[in-house]
Each structure stands twice: as C-alpha cells, then as structure tokens.
Design a protein around this motif. Sequence first.
Motif, short mmCIF file in Angstrom:
data_model
loop_
_atom_site.label_atom_id
_atom_site.label_comp_id
_atom_site.label_asym_id
_atom_site.label_seq_id
_atom_site.Cartn_x
_atom_site.Cartn_y
_atom_site.Cartn_z
N GLN A 70 -0.58 10.17 -12.95
CA GLN A 70 -0.70 8.93 -13.41
C GLN A 70 -1.02 7.86 -12.81
OE1 GLN A 70 0.30 8.71 -16.46
NE2 GLN A 70 1.22 10.86 -16.96
N ALA A 71 -1.18 8.27 -11.43
CA ALA A 71 -1.54 7.04 -10.49
C ALA A 71 -2.18 7.54 -9.31
CB ALA A 71 -0.12 6.22 -10.05
N PRO A 72 -3.40 8.16 -9.56
CA PRO A 72 -4.22 8.69 -8.80
C PRO A 72 -4.90 7.99 -7.63
CG PRO A 72 -5.38 8.77 -10.75
CD PRO A 72 -4.20 8.08 -11.09
N GLU A 73 -4.72 6.55 -7.68
CA GLU A 73 -5.58 5.56 -6.95
C GLU A 73 -4.29 4.85 -5.91
OE1 GLU A 73 -8.89 4.49 -7.14
OE2 GLU A 73 -8.76 6.39 -8.03
N CYS A 74 -3.16 5.52 -6.16
CA CYS A 74 -2.17 4.76 -5.27
C CYS A 74 -1.83 5.03 -4.03
CB CYS A 74 -0.76 4.73 -5.96
SG CYS A 74 0.02 6.37 -5.68
N ILE A 75 -1.09 4.31 -3.25
CA ILE A 75 -0.60 4.62 -1.95
C ILE A 75 0.81 5.19 -2.04
CG2 ILE A 75 0.09 3.73 0.29
CD1 ILE A 75 -2.31 1.84 -0.31
N LEU A 76 1.04 6.44 -1.39
CA LEU A 76 2.30 6.89 -1.54
C LEU A 76 3.03 6.74 -0.31
CD1 LEU A 76 1.79 10.77 -2.65
CD2 LEU A 76 3.53 9.14 -3.62
N ALA A 98 -5.54 -0.73 2.72
CA ALA A 98 -6.05 0.71 2.58
C ALA A 98 -5.05 1.68 2.81
CB ALA A 98 -7.17 0.94 3.25
N GLY A 99 -3.79 1.05 3.21
CA GLY A 99 -2.56 2.13 3.46
C GLY A 99 -2.74 2.19 5.13
#
Length: 310
Positions: free
Chosen positions: A110-116, A275-276
């Motif tokens: 669902q959120a492949p571009e997120c920062i985890l 960018a994390g």
Amino acid sequence: MIIPKVSVVGAGFVGTMVAQRIVEHDLAQVVLVDIVEGMPQGKALDIAQSAGIEGFDAKIRGTNDFSEIRGSRIVVVTAGFARLPGMSREELAAKNGQIIQSVTEKIKTQAPECILLMVTNPVDVMTQLAWKVSGFPVHCVIGMGGVLDSARYQLFLAEELGVAPREIEALVLGGHGDSMVPVGRCTTLKGVPVSQLLKPERLRAIIERTKSGGAEIVGLLKTGSAFHAPSAAVFVMVEAILRDSKRVVPASTYLDGQYGIRGCFIGIPVKLGAAGIEGRYEIELTAEERDALRRSAGLVQKTFKELHIS
Ligand code: APR
C-alpha cells in the motif's frame, strides 16, 4: 500547502500517543490503523474532538483498512504485544515477529514509497525483519531505540547531578534496552564528561537502571509497557524527517561494516532528513565500548536467526 500524511499502525498506547502528538503539533495528517474493529476509529475521533480545544488543524482518522495508508510519507509501526513482567525480549520477538511480517507485507503493497519507522519491540530485530520483508532501501527503514534510551539516561543522570535533564548530553548506542552501550566520552554536563562528576559506582548504577528502564516501567504498570517517553522519541524522529532537519540521533540502522559489524540492525548515530537516514556516523569508541557494541549486535543477530526467516 500540502500537509504530509503519516500512518501509525497499532492504535494501542504508543500508537495513539504518537498520533496525538503529531496532530497537536500540526505536523501531519494521521491515519491510525489497527486490527481491532472500531477501536482506531473511536480513538481517532476522540483525538479529533480535542482540535477545537487544543487549537490544531491537522486531520486524524482511524481505520481497519490498510489501503488508507496509501501516499504516507512515513509509516510508524507500533503493532504488536507490549512486554509483560518477566517476559524476555526473545519471547517477545517470537510473538511480535509474526505480526511484523504480516503488517510489513501490507505496508509494502500500500505504501511502497514510505519511510518505515519501527517501534515494536525488540525493536532492532523487528526493524531488521521489516527491512527484509519490505525489500525497502536501507535508508528508508529505521528503528526507534537510542533516542529513548538516551532520554532515560539523561533523566537519571540529571536527577543524580541535580540539574535539568536537557543540560545533559547523553549518547547511547547498540541494541535498545538491556544491551545498550553508553558512550562515556559523549555523555556530558555542558561538555564535562559525567565520569568526572560522579563516583564510578554511582555511574554504574545509573547505567544499570537505564538498561532496565523499560522493564522498570513494565514492573510498575504490570499490564503494559512505557508509552509516554517512547511516543515523544518517535515524535522527534518523525519531525526530523518531515522537516528535513538533519538532526543527528541514535537510531537502529543497518550496518554493513561500520564498527566492524556487518549484516545487522543496531543503534548508532544517524542523520535524519527527508530521505530518512541520510548519514551514519562512526565515532571513536574505547575497546570496551566497541566490544560491548559487537556483543549487542551479536544478540540482535541471534534473536533474528531464531525467528527462522529465510
Ligand atoms: N495489525 C494492526 N494492528 C495490530 C496487529 C496487526 N496485525 N496486531 C496487533 N495490533 C495492535 C493491537 O490490536 C494493539 O491495539 O497493536 C496494538 C498494540 O498496542 P498495545 O498493546 O497498547 O501496545 P503498546 O504499549 O502500544 O506497545 C506497542 O511498542 O514500545 C513497543 O514494546 C512495545 O512492542 C510494543 C509496541
């Protein structure tokens, strides 16, 4: 202005408090996700109803549907069991490993571009698991541990020295909690190493109390674990990423040779920005500190292997 979206998975004590801090600071719109039907919706509505009193504009909603996390800049993961009295981090790892595996699969879709941003304990192991399952780049998967351990250390040192906690600069590396590694030279009161201000036995006692800081609270609460300070630690990390502030904090990150450690997540100083993780710092350690950090990494690797994730 486009307000960024942050999703918080797990609407328990930590997740709810993280969500509340984020909207109260108007930092982002928040989606609170949990598997328990109605619960995240109810908690989100309750927080939203404080907007007129607190004076914030940020929106918050609760859901059981992971598709609502789409477009999140950051997904904070607090889903899982909290530690109970007497439970080891290894026992917790086995229970939470399954939850993190399933939650990460959904986030990946669902959120492949997120920062985890991982919070579920044992956090270094769960962060490594989420990284493996997600296939996300290393700089996008971060574990919260060191900010909290350093804050606990800061408080106990400040109480001993009779000063405000923020006057203490405290650096804690390694695995979150029991196997943390305090860095003596970098723990100071206004630049003066605390080792020059405290008797060695007092300093040792404070370090021991910090290491079991989480367990002390579990022992007192009996039915849950800490959430006020953990959520404050998560908040500063979310803020640093969304504001691209380049703050340097200790956090769990993948080491590929730094400090002589390879193939494992462990807490070291990192730079947080849009960018994390934008920088990983290798600071000089004493031989004793370096050994302790390697032992700490060994424990993370051992616990991770015991999860039997290929
Ligand atoms: N998907 C979404 N939510 C889940 C899932 C799942 N698969 N499995 C469990 N949860 C939810 C639970 O329903 C619960 O509401 O995670 C929430 C966890 O909340 P609490 O039990 O209140 O635990 P909390 O104190 O918030 O701690 C969560 O953070 O600091 C760490 O050690 C702590 O690992 C623990 C985590």
